[in-house]
Enzyme design. Structure first.
Site, short mmCIF file in Angstrom:
data_model
loop_
_atom_site.label_atom_id
_atom_site.label_comp_id
_atom_site.label_asym_id
_atom_site.label_seq_id
_atom_site.Cartn_x
_atom_site.Cartn_y
_atom_site.Cartn_z
N ASP A 48 0.82 -1.23 0.00
CA ASP A 48 0.00 0.00 0.00
C ASP A 48 0.84 1.27 0.00
OD1 ASP A 48 -2.30 -1.66 0.24
OD2 ASP A 48 -1.87 -1.83 2.38
N HIS A 75 -5.28 -1.81 -6.74
CA HIS A 75 -4.73 -0.53 -7.17
C HIS A 75 -5.87 0.40 -7.54
CE1 HIS A 75 -1.99 -3.75 -8.52
NE2 HIS A 75 -3.02 -4.11 -9.25
P1 IMP Z 1 -2.37 -12.78 1.71
O1 IMP Z 1 -1.44 -12.24 0.69
O2 IMP Z 1 -3.81 -12.51 1.41
O3 IMP Z 1 -2.13 -14.23 2.02
O4 IMP Z 1 -2.08 -11.99 3.09
C1 IMP Z 1 -0.85 -12.16 3.81
C2 IMP Z 1 -0.42 -10.87 4.47
O5 IMP Z 1 -0.04 -9.92 3.47
C3 IMP Z 1 -1.50 -10.19 5.30
O6 IMP Z 1 -0.89 -9.53 6.39
C4 IMP Z 1 -2.06 -9.16 4.35
O7 IMP Z 1 -2.66 -8.08 5.03
C5 IMP Z 1 -0.80 -8.74 3.62
N1 IMP Z 1 -1.08 -8.23 2.28
C6 IMP Z 1 -1.35 -8.94 1.17
N2 IMP Z 1 -1.53 -8.13 0.12
C7 IMP Z 1 -1.36 -6.88 0.56
C8 IMP Z 1 -1.40 -5.60 -0.07
O8 IMP Z 1 -1.61 -5.44 -1.27
N3 IMP Z 1 -1.17 -4.53 0.75
C9 IMP Z 1 -0.89 -4.67 2.07
N4 IMP Z 1 -0.83 -5.83 2.69
C10 IMP Z 1 -1.06 -6.94 1.94
#
Ligand code: IMP
Length: 462
Positions: A48, A75
C-alpha cells in the site's frame, strides 16, 4: 544534527545506485526509458505504498505487466474519462490504453474477477479485445478450493496472519504441490489432469468438497473459453511472450505486487504473503532476464494491515488523527483500516541491501504536514532487554518483543507542500528533513517526492 554514519559501516556500499543525471519532472519518463526497455515498480515497506501513483506517470510503455501475487493487491487507477476505479486482477497501468496487458506466470488469478475488470474497462471506453495476454503457468483461484482453504487455515490459527482471504497462500501451496490448476491445464478441453488434481486436493484437505469444486471448475472452464473466443484474452502457453517482447526492445513497465517486506522469503514470516515480492521475484514471475530500472516505492508515513510487528506505529490517538486527516488509509482490497506510523529507516536499509533500486520514490510527502512540528523518522531499534541494536537488518520473531525505536530529532513540517513540483518551492525545514533522511539511509540513487494524488504532482529532489 545526529549522524549515524559510523553505525552504517559500508553505508551506501550495499546499494551502489548511480543517480540518473539531470533527471527532472519534465524528462522523468524519457530518461528512464533511455536506460533500457524494462522498468519495475515495487514496494519497499509493507504494501500500500501508492505504487499506482508512480505507474500513472508512465505513458509511453508498450506493455504493462504484473509478475506475482493476485487479487490480494488492489490498485486505484484513474480512467481516461477521469473516473477512479479499483483493479485487482489487472495491473493499474491498464488504464493507459496504449499498453498491452501481460499477466505473468508468477500470478494467481481469479478469472471471474479478471473478466469483470475487463468488462469494467470496456464500459469506460477502452478497447479490451486483443489486449490481454496471460501466461499459461499462472494459477487459477477457485472459491471452493483455494479461497475456502484460506478461510479454513486462518480459522485454525490462534495467531492470525490476517490474510486478505483471496486464496493466495493456498494457490501457491497447490502450485508447489503440483496439483494447482493453471491456465494451460484449465484451457485444455481434453485434460484428465485437471480432474485428477481436483480429486487429489479434495482427498488431501478435509473441508473440501469434490462436487462443489468440480461444478465451479466447469463454470471456470466455460468462462475462460468465452474470454478466449470473444478475443478478450490470449494464453501464452509457453510463458515466453513477454520475454520475446523484451528482447525485441518493447518498453515494458512491471507493477510488482505488495512489497519486499511481505516476501515469503526474507519477509516477516509468517506474517507475510506467499510469493517473492522483492525486486528479484520479478524475473521469475515474468521470465525476464534483465531489468534496467528499478523504482522502489515507499510512503512518507508507513502503513500496515494484517498481523506482525510495526515498531514505529503511532499511538492510537495520533493514528486516528492522521487517518482522519489523510482520509484514505483503508485497504483498496480488504476495506480494512491500516495501522500507520513513522518512516522506518531500519526496515528500509535492509530492503535496500536485499533489492535493486535506482530511484527511491516517497509517496504522500504532502501528508507529512499532519505531523506538524513533531515530524521524525525511526533510525535505530534497541532491544531493551539484551541491549542489541539494529540499524540495517530487522529482528526476527521473538527478538521483536523488547524493541524500542530511537528516533531522529523533531522537524517542523507544519507547512503544506501539496501540489508542489520543484525542489526550490520547498521550505528549509522540508529540505533539512529530506537531507537528513537521505543521509541516514545512505541511498545514492535519485529521490522523488510525491506531493499529491495527481500523476504530475511530484518533485525530483535528487
Ligand atoms: P495474503 O497475501 O492474502 O495471504 O495476506 C498475507 C499478508 O499480506 C496479510 O498480512 C495481508 O494483510 C498482507 N497483504 C497482502 N496483500 C497486501 C497488499 O496489497 N497490501 C498490504 N498488505 C497486503
Amino acid at each position: 544534527m545526529k549522524k549515524l554514519s559510523s553505525e552504517r559501516e559500508g553505508g551506501s556500499i550495499y546499494n551502489k545506485a548511480k543517480p540518473i543525471e539531470n533527471l527532472t519532472n519534465e524528462n522523468f519518463e524519457d530518461k528512464i526509458w533511455e536506460r533500457g526497455n524494462v522498468t519495475v515498480i515495487y514496494g519497499g515497506q509493507q504494501g500500500d505504498e501508492g505504487k499506482g501513483k508512480v505507474t500513472s506517470q508512465f505513458k509511453n510503455n508498450d506493455r504493462v505487466a504484473v509478475s506475482t501475487g493476485g487479487g490480494n493487491a488492489g490498485h486505484q487507477a484513474v480512467c481516461k474519462n477521469g473516473e477512479k476505479i479499483a483493479l485487482h486482477e489487472l495491473p493499474g497501468g491498464a488504464v493507459n490504453e496504449h499498453a498491452k496487458i501481460y499477466i505473468g506466470q508468477g500470478r494467481v488469478v481469479n478469472i471471474q474477477g479478471m473478466y469483470e475488470e475487463i468488462k469494467l474497462l470496456e464500459s469506460k471506453g477502452y478497447n479490451m479485445k486483443g489486449r490481454t495476454f496471460v501466461a499459461g503457468g499462472a494459477q487459477i483461484i477457485f472459491n471452493n478450493l483455494q479461497r475456502k482453504l484460506d478461510g479454513i487455515i486462518e480459522g485454525l490459527k490462534s495467531s492470525k496472519v490476517g490474510t486478505t482471504k483471496k486464496g493466495i497462500g493456498p494457490a501457491y501451496a497447490l502450485k508447489a504441490l503440483r496439483t494447482g490448476p493453471n491456465f494451460n491445464i484449465v484451457s485444455n478441453p481434453n485434460s484428465d489432469q485437471l480432474n485428477e488434481f481436483m480429486k487429489v486436493n479434495s482427498e488431501l484437505f478435509t473441508g473440501l468438497d469434490l462436487e462443489e469444486i468440480m461444478n465451479e471448475v466447469q463454470e471456470g472452464k466455460m468462462l475462460l473459453q468465452k474470454m478466449i473466443d470473444d478475443g478478450y484474452i490470449q494464453i501464452d502457453h509457453g510463458n515466453m511472450l513477454l520475454n520475446d517482447a523484451a528482447h525485441k526492445g518493447e518498453k515494458i513497465l512491471v507493477e510488482h505486487s505488495q512489497s519486499s517486506g511481505l516476501a515469503i522469503d526474507g519477509g516477516n514470516y509468517p506474517y507475510c504473503t506467499s510469493s517473492d515480492t522483492t525486486s528479484n521475484g520479478v524475473s521469475s514471475g515474468l521470465n525476464l532476464p534483465e531489468i534496467h530500472t528499478n523504482i522502489i516505492v515507499t510512503k512518507a508515513i508507513k502503513s500496515k494491515v494484517g498481523g506482525g510487528y510495526f515498531p514505529t506505529k503511532f499511538e492510537k490517538e495520533k493514528a486516528d488523527e492522521y487517518r482522519a486527516y489523510c482520509k484514505d488509509e483503508v485497504g483498496a482490497t480488504s476495506g480494512r483500516t491500516r495501522d500507520v506510523g513513522y518512516y522506518d529507516i531500519v526496515e528500509l536499509r535492509e530492503t535496500l541491501k536485499k533489492n535493486k533500486a535506482n530511484i527511491l520514490y516517497i509517496t504522500k510527502y504532502d501528508l507529512l504536514d499532519a505531523l506538524g512540528e513533531h515530524a521524525k523518522i525511526g533510525e535505530k531499534y534497541i532491544n531493551t532487554k539484551d541491549g542489541k541494536t539494529y540499524t540495517d537488518s530487522l529482528p526476527q520473531g521473538s527478538e521483536y518483543e523488547n524493541i524500542q525505536v530511537e528516533y531522529s530529532q523533531d522537524f517542523d513540517l507544519s507547512e503544506s507542500i501539496q501540489g508542489k513540483k520543484d525542489k526550490s518551492e520547498l521550505s528549509q525545514n522540508y529540505k533539512d528533513y529530506t537531507d537528513h533522511l537521505i543521509e541516514v539511509l545512505g541511498f545514492d540513487g535519485n529521490i522523488v517526492l510525491g506531493t499529491g494524488v495527481k500523476g504530475e504532482e511530484y518533485i525530483v529532489y535528487k
